[in-house]
Design a protein around this motif. Sequence first.
Motif, PDB file in Angstrom:
ATOM      1  N   ILE A 224      -1.304   3.538   4.049  1.00 12.05           N
ATOM      2  CA  ILE A 224      -2.269   3.678   5.150  1.00 12.05           C
ATOM      3  C   ILE A 224      -1.541   4.013   6.448  1.00 12.05           C
ATOM      4  CG2 ILE A 224      -3.935   2.428   6.593  1.00 12.05           C
ATOM      5  CD1 ILE A 224      -4.760   0.886   4.082  1.00 12.05           C
ATOM      6  N   HIS A 225      -0.407   3.349   6.655  1.00 12.63           N
ATOM      7  CA  HIS A 225       0.356   3.562   7.894  1.00 12.63           C
ATOM      8  C   HIS A 225       1.016   4.944   7.936  1.00 12.63           C
ATOM      9  CE1 HIS A 225       3.148   3.174  11.142  1.00 12.63           C
ATOM     10  NE2 HIS A 225       4.207   3.050  10.351  1.00 12.63           N
ATOM     11  N   THR A 226       1.658   5.330   6.838  1.00 10.66           N
ATOM     12  CA  THR A 226       2.444   6.565   6.862  1.00 10.66           C
ATOM     13  C   THR A 226       1.623   7.819   6.570  1.00 10.66           C
ATOM     14  OG1 THR A 226       3.068   6.251   4.526  1.00 10.66           O
ATOM     15  CG2 THR A 226       4.560   5.363   6.205  1.00 10.66           C
TER      16      THR A 226
ATOM     17  N   MET B  52      10.496   5.445   2.383  1.00 10.60           N
ATOM     18  CA  MET B  52      11.303   4.266   2.693  1.00 10.60           C
ATOM     19  C   MET B  52      10.431   3.141   3.255  1.00 10.60           C
ATOM     20  SD  MET B  52      14.485   4.282   1.939  1.00 10.60           S
ATOM     21  CE  MET B  52      15.569   5.484   1.187  1.00 10.60           C
ATOM     22  N   LYS B  53       9.523   3.494   4.136  1.00 14.13           N
ATOM     23  CA  LYS B  53       8.645   2.484   4.731  1.00 14.13           C
ATOM     24  C   LYS B  53       7.717   1.874   3.684  1.00 14.13           C
ATOM     25  CE  LYS B  53       8.495   4.440   9.411  1.00 14.13           C
ATOM     26  NZ  LYS B  53       7.618   5.074  10.431  1.00 14.13           N
ATOM     27  N   ILE B  54       7.170   2.718   2.832  1.00 12.45           N
ATOM     28  CA  ILE B  54       6.271   2.224   1.770  1.00 12.45           C
ATOM     29  C   ILE B  54       7.040   1.282   0.834  1.00 12.45           C
ATOM     30  CG2 ILE B  54       4.904   2.890  -0.249  1.00 12.45           C
ATOM     31  CD1 ILE B  54       4.282   5.530   1.273  1.00 12.45           C
TER      32      ILE B  54
ATOM     33  N   ALA C  70       8.831  -6.267   0.891  1.00 12.86           N
ATOM     34  CA  ALA C  70       8.562  -7.411   1.766  1.00 12.86           C
ATOM     35  C   ALA C  70       7.387  -8.238   1.258  1.00 12.86           C
ATOM     36  CB  ALA C  70       8.297  -6.923   3.187  1.00 12.86           C
ATOM     37  N   ASN C  71       6.335  -7.566   0.820  1.00 15.68           N
ATOM     38  CA  ASN C  71       5.154  -8.298   0.360  1.00 15.68           C
ATOM     39  C   ASN C  71       5.312  -8.853  -1.045  1.00 15.68           C
ATOM     40  OD1 ASN C  71       2.728  -8.173   2.386  1.00 15.68           O
ATOM     41  ND2 ASN C  71       3.801  -6.228   2.563  1.00 15.68           N
ATOM     42  N   ALA C  72       6.191  -8.248  -1.846  1.00 13.17           N
ATOM     43  CA  ALA C  72       6.530  -8.843  -3.142  1.00 13.17           C
ATOM     44  C   ALA C  72       7.234 -10.177  -2.925  1.00 13.17           C
ATOM     45  CB  ALA C  72       7.420  -7.894  -3.937  1.00 13.17           C
TER      46      ALA C  72
END
Length: 289
Positions: free
Chosen positions: A77-79, A178-180, A186-188
């Motif tokens: 959504i962000h990228t 990279m961001k995805i 991070a959420n894992a």
Amino acid sequence: MDFYLTALLQGLCFSAIALGIYISMKIFNIPDITTDGSYTLGGVVTAVLLTNHQPTYVILPAVILAGATAGAVTGIIHTKLKINALLAGILVMTALYSVNLSILGRSNLPLINLPSLFTLLNIVSDPNQNTFWILAVFVVVIAFMIGYLLKTDFGIAMRATGNSESMIRSLGVNTDRMKITGLALANALTALSGYLVAQFQGFADISMGIGIVIVGLGSVIIAETLINWLKLTSVWLSLVLVLTGAVIFQLVLAFTLSVGVDPKLLKIVTAGFVLVIVSLPRLSLLKSS
């Protein structure tokens, strides 16, 4: 003494979320609010699979996959849609409430008398000490894997994406990917904290993730303050301090309760403690100037 041992165990359970916040906020400079939802998602998936008598080797990958999917959605959504990272996280976190409620089927699911990660091995006879050793090994393994990843070429590219996105893009690195990947990782890790806490406290609750981001943030801020004071540059030492920050945060809250502070005021105390830690470096700079 058992009171502080419980706080230590909670700190170890929250170590994974501290590592997740460290990756999203300190490596990628992304304020990821998906944390609240992915933490609950980890606990919810754990509870449902445990009540269906699934083994640990099924539950653990399922939790990691669920958390990574939530983070990847935020990253996409962000990228790809070019939506502000904070807003993207809020949107996914909001959607996850319905997802978590649908998976859980009700607001609270007890896990009493069910086998868990902490009953797989009997290292010592005392249950709390046994939990401590299992948690310690679990956290050390996670930290080692993250540290190793960050030292690889891929990890260096991740760190460079947060430090100088335009520079690393000019070298041919796909920064969106990279961001995805970073948000998925991070959420894992955040979901892993939900996995640990649900089993430690013996239930999963639909509201267990409300405000949990401040726990991870507070842990990372403590670590960052120590890193700056000690002027450390080592990735390994930084990760150790992040884990230490998670434990210190819980021990401070335990001390607050032990001196007689009303538990109803715990959230205010938590917010105040984080505010003090955030302010310390700035106060030091003002004094030096």
